[in-house]
Scaffold this active site. Structure first.
Site, PDB file in Angstrom:
ATOM      1  N   HIS A  21      23.107  16.353  12.730  1.00 50.80           N
ATOM      2  CA  HIS A  21      21.992  16.724  13.680  1.00 50.80           C
ATOM      3  C   HIS A  21      21.263  18.083  13.154  1.00 50.80           C
ATOM      4  CE1 HIS A  21      19.268  17.123  17.223  1.00 50.80           C
ATOM      5  NE2 HIS A  21      19.344  15.922  17.443  1.00 50.80           N
ATOM      6  N   ASP A  57      22.533   8.433  18.061  1.00 55.70           N
ATOM      7  CA  ASP A  57      22.110   6.759  17.537  1.00 55.70           C
ATOM      8  C   ASP A  57      23.187   6.233  17.199  1.00 55.70           C
ATOM      9  OD1 ASP A  57      19.295   8.494  16.129  1.00 55.70           O
ATOM     10  OD2 ASP A  57      19.197   6.846  17.588  1.00 55.70           O
TER      11      ASP A  57
HETATM   12  C1  SDX Z   1      17.574  11.771  16.023  1.00 48.47           C
HETATM   13  O1  SDX Z   1      15.563  16.033  16.111  1.00 48.47           O
HETATM   14  C2  SDX Z   1      16.114  15.638  16.969  1.00 48.47           C
HETATM   15  O2  SDX Z   1      16.328  16.142  18.261  1.00 48.47           O
HETATM   16  C3  SDX Z   1      16.252  14.176  16.599  1.00 48.47           C
HETATM   17  C4  SDX Z   1      16.955  13.199  17.844  1.00 48.47           C
HETATM   18  C5  SDX Z   1      15.917  13.149  19.124  1.00 48.47           C
HETATM   19  O3  SDX Z   1      16.692  12.781  20.104  1.00 48.47           O
HETATM   20  O4  SDX Z   1      14.997  13.433  18.846  1.00 48.47           O
HETATM   21  O5  SDX Z   1      18.361  13.848  18.345  1.00 48.47           O
HETATM   22  C6  SDX Z   1      17.123  11.707  17.321  1.00 48.47           C
HETATM   23  O6  SDX Z   1      16.861  11.598  14.914  1.00 48.47           O
HETATM   24  C7  SDX Z   1      19.038  11.880  15.462  1.00 48.47           C
HETATM   25  C8  SDX Z   1      19.400  11.794  14.105  1.00 48.47           C
HETATM   26  C9  SDX Z   1      19.528  10.612  13.659  1.00 48.47           C
HETATM   27  N1  SDX Z   1      19.608  10.291  12.177  1.00 48.47           N
HETATM   28  C10 SDX Z   1      20.505   9.996  11.647  1.00 48.47           C
HETATM   29  O7  SDX Z   1      21.620   9.827  12.383  1.00 48.47           O
HETATM   30  C11 SDX Z   1      20.720   9.831   9.952  1.00 48.47           C
HETATM   31  C12 SDX Z   1      21.890  10.324   9.181  1.00 48.47           C
HETATM   32  N2  SDX Z   1      21.703  12.105   9.538  1.00 48.47           N
HETATM   33  C13 SDX Z   1      20.789  12.789   8.715  1.00 48.47           C
HETATM   34  O8  SDX Z   1      20.274  12.209   7.644  1.00 48.47           O
HETATM   35  C14 SDX Z   1      20.937  14.392   8.965  1.00 48.47           C
HETATM   36  O9  SDX Z   1      22.131  14.543   9.498  1.00 48.47           O
HETATM   37  C15 SDX Z   1      19.893  14.761   9.886  1.00 48.47           C
HETATM   38  C16 SDX Z   1      18.317  14.233   9.462  1.00 48.47           C
HETATM   39  C17 SDX Z   1      19.898  14.322  11.286  1.00 48.47           C
HETATM   40  C18 SDX Z   1      19.638  16.028   9.958  1.00 48.47           C
HETATM   41  O10 SDX Z   1      19.229  16.770   8.481  1.00 48.47           O
HETATM   42  P1  SDX Z   1      19.239  18.222   8.458  1.00 48.47           P
HETATM   43  O11 SDX Z   1      19.553  19.130   9.420  1.00 48.47           O
HETATM   44  O12 SDX Z   1      18.111  18.672   7.539  1.00 48.47           O
HETATM   45  O13 SDX Z   1      20.626  18.568   7.625  1.00 48.47           O
HETATM   46  P2  SDX Z   1      20.627  18.377   5.922  1.00 48.47           P
HETATM   47  O14 SDX Z   1      20.165  17.089   5.377  1.00 48.47           O
HETATM   48  O15 SDX Z   1      20.218  19.412   5.197  1.00 48.47           O
HETATM   49  O16 SDX Z   1      22.113  18.131   5.816  1.00 48.47           O
HETATM   50  C19 SDX Z   1      23.144  19.373   5.780  1.00 48.47           C
HETATM   51  C20 SDX Z   1      24.218  18.810   4.867  1.00 48.47           C
HETATM   52  C21 SDX Z   1      24.193  18.238   3.481  1.00 48.47           C
HETATM   53  O17 SDX Z   1      25.077  18.535   2.500  1.00 48.47           O
HETATM   54  P3  SDX Z   1      25.179  19.875   1.626  1.00 48.47           P
HETATM   55  O18 SDX Z   1      23.656  19.617   0.841  1.00 48.47           O
HETATM   56  O19 SDX Z   1      25.061  21.003   2.626  1.00 48.47           O
HETATM   57  O20 SDX Z   1      26.193  19.788   0.882  1.00 48.47           O
HETATM   58  O21 SDX Z   1      25.109  17.946   5.582  1.00 48.47           O
HETATM   59  C22 SDX Z   1      24.930  16.643   4.817  1.00 48.47           C
HETATM   60  C23 SDX Z   1      23.782  16.921   3.936  1.00 48.47           C
HETATM   61  O22 SDX Z   1      23.984  16.250   2.654  1.00 48.47           O
HETATM   62  N3  SDX Z   1      24.618  15.634   5.871  1.00 48.47           N
HETATM   63  C24 SDX Z   1      25.441  14.582   5.637  1.00 48.47           C
HETATM   64  C25 SDX Z   1      24.728  13.876   6.910  1.00 48.47           C
HETATM   65  N4  SDX Z   1      24.111  14.604   7.509  1.00 48.47           N
HETATM   66  C26 SDX Z   1      23.858  15.641   6.738  1.00 48.47           C
HETATM   67  N5  SDX Z   1      26.220  13.996   4.847  1.00 48.47           N
HETATM   68  C27 SDX Z   1      26.587  12.424   5.072  1.00 48.47           C
HETATM   69  N6  SDX Z   1      26.084  11.926   6.099  1.00 48.47           N
HETATM   70  C28 SDX Z   1      25.278  12.356   7.109  1.00 48.47           C
HETATM   71  N7  SDX Z   1      24.802  11.634   7.863  1.00 48.47           N
END
Ligand code: SDX
Length: 433
Positions: free
Chosen positions: A310, A368
């Site tokens: 998140h 989710d």
């Molecule tokens: C919702 O914003 C809100 O409030 C949203 C929400 C709401 O109520 O409105 O809470 C609802 O959208 C919840 C999120 C649902 N999405 C998912 O579950 C999809 C999977 N998660 C992600 O894709 C991700 O975690 C996000 C999109 C939720 C957040 O992305 P960020 O903050 O941009 O973080 P990032 O992509 O820069 O990740 C940071 C690191 C990266 O690794 P490095 O480059 O540092 O090595 O964490 C890793 C990412 O690769 N990473 C994950 C991951 N999420 C982040 N690696 C594996 N699996 C994951 N799910």
């Protein structure tokens, strides 16, 4: 600037020129440096793709403190609202800023109930969609088309008419959602029944048929009510920011909410609840978990653990914890206590939360991760999960839209850019290319 105004000073290290920027305090949470005069005073932009460190507005609606897993609607902790609340009571709170008394809640329920029906002409709109169109595609189209039914009678400069539009949207989302589902399954649409609660009405419109009486299961109604409270608002998330940006151009609220639905649909946002169940089905059983955890950690593999991570929460999403507890109760009551998907999800969570990759990046289950398991147990198909999210989040979207439109200083949102394209060059005639 007032004498006691707190400031940050930004200094150009090359020229030594400094700019004093005022600090804007929050009631709780971090203050913000007001950079609105920066370009005028220093000829530079700020740069913050993804808005990691940017406050886009002032708001009184929802407070999140991600480092400690706090979520409050108008100051009330989500845990207390989830334990005691009713979804329309929460809707009233988010829209008006205070919990309603008995009379106010009764009047609000009646007000919403009065707007649940769709213009009969609108029901023919659904015939234009292929029978297996994704319900979210139908929602974007049909909600946007409400502009055609109300646009000419809606003066968004009239605060009273703005509230009428907000109430219409909250009331009609379940009816449109249920119709989207009925279109998919080829059954006749069911009219809303105004003696039912908001959640019972939705379940009745989805699962009843004209052929026989349909009793809504109170377990399902209670679970949906809780899920809707948890999904109602979440500060300036992607879809809410989309609604605010669309609304800042003074577009009508139906078009703005359609834009919010479109943004929510993405699997990085609200579409994740459907993606979680697809992921769990793909993993299949506990023996495959290690393989998929490795895929999630592999930068060359596009796979991500859906429902994990998140932007704001760097601890357990408080909503995920509540939903996981409710999962136990609902599955037990629905005689599905050993639901394989739930068992797999819990095992996946346990393994991930003990893995250095997830610990180091503070990746926890989000709202989710477990919600789809409950929706599935209530008989709601995977492709309707994000529609459920959109119904609940419509309350937050319209609350933020009203807050923005009620602000006399609101301006059109118009970000700038860092230009990385070609420098100026002359046109080359076709014959010379
Ligand atoms: C919702 O914003 C809100 O409030 C949203 C929400 C709401 O109520 O409105 O809470 C609802 O959208 C919840 C999120 C649902 N999405 C998912 O579950 C999809 C999977 N998660 C992600 O894709 C991700 O975690 C996000 C999109 C939720 C957040 O992305 P960020 O903050 O941009 O973080 P990032 O992509 O820069 O990740 C940071 C690191 C990266 O690794 P490095 O480059 O540092 O090595 O964490 C890793 C990412 O690769 N990473 C994950 C991951 N999420 C982040 N690696 C594996 N699996 C994951 N799910």
């Amino acid at each position: 600037m007032a004498d006691n105004q707190k400031t940050y000073t930004l200094t150009n290290d090359e020229t030594g020129v400094s700019v004093k920027l005022p600090v804007r305090e929050s009631i709780q949470g971090p203050p913000a440096i007001d950079v609105s005069a920066l370009y005028k005073e220093a000829g530079v932009f700020t740069y913050d793709p993804g808005f990691m460190s940017t406050a886009s507005c002032k708001s009184k609606i929802t407070f999140i403190q991600g480092e400690v897993g706090i979520l409050e609607y108008r100051g009330y902790p989500i845990e207390q609202l989830a334990a005691n609340g009713d979804f329309l009571e929460t809707a009233y709170l988010l829209l008006n800023g205070e919990l309603p008394n008995e009379g106010q809640l009764r009047d609000f329920n009646q007000l919403i109930n009065r707007h649940t029906m769709l213009n009969e002409t609108l029901t023919h709109f659904f015939d234009g969609f292929h029978y297996n169109a994704h319900p979210m595609a139908i929602m974007v189209g049909v909600v946007g088309s409400l502009s055609a039914f109300y646009h000419d009678s809606l003066d968004i400069n009239d605060p009273e008419l703005r509230r009428v539009a907000a109430h219409r949207l909250i009331a009609k989302m379940p009816t449109i959602a249920a119709a989207s589902y009925k279109h998919n399954v080829g059954e006749p649409f069911m009219y809303p029944r105004n003696e039912l609660s908001y959640c019972a009405n939705l379940l009745h419109m989805m699962f009843a048929t004209p052929c026989e009486e349909y009793e809504v299961d109170p377990v399902a109604e209670k679970a949906l009510n809780l899920l809707f409270i948890l999904h109602a608002d979440h500060e300036q998330n992607a879809s809410t920011s989309t609604v605010r940006l669309a609304g800042s151009s003074l577009a009508n609220p139906f078009a703005c909410i359609a834009a919010g639905i479109a943004s929510l649909w993405g699997p990085a946002h609200g579409g994740a609840n459907e993606a979680v169940l697809d992921m769990l089905s793909e993993i299949g059983d506990v023996s495959q978990i290690d393989k998929y955890i490795a895929k999630a950690k592999d930068k060359d593999d596009g796979f991500r653990l859906m429902g994990f991570g998140h932007r704001v929460y760097k601890k357990y999403d408080p909503r995920a914890g509540i939903i996981r507890e409710v999962c136990h109760e609902v599955l037990e009551k629905l005689a599905d206590a050993n639901n394989p998907m739930f068992e797999l999800a819990q095992r996946l969570e346990e393994i991930a939360l003990n893995d250095e990759y997830f610990i180091e990046r503070k990746l926890y289950p989000n709202v989710d991760f477990y919600s789809g398991i409950i929706y599935r147990a209530l008989g709601i198909p995977n492709n309707m999960f994000t529609v459920m999210f959109a119904i609940a989040r419509t309350v937050g979207w319209v609350a933020h839209w009203l807050e923005m439109m009620d602000d006399p200083r609101q301006k059109i949102g118009r970000p700038r850019q860092i230009y990385k394209g070609y420098a100026r060059r002359d046109y080359v005639p076709l014959s010379d290319r």
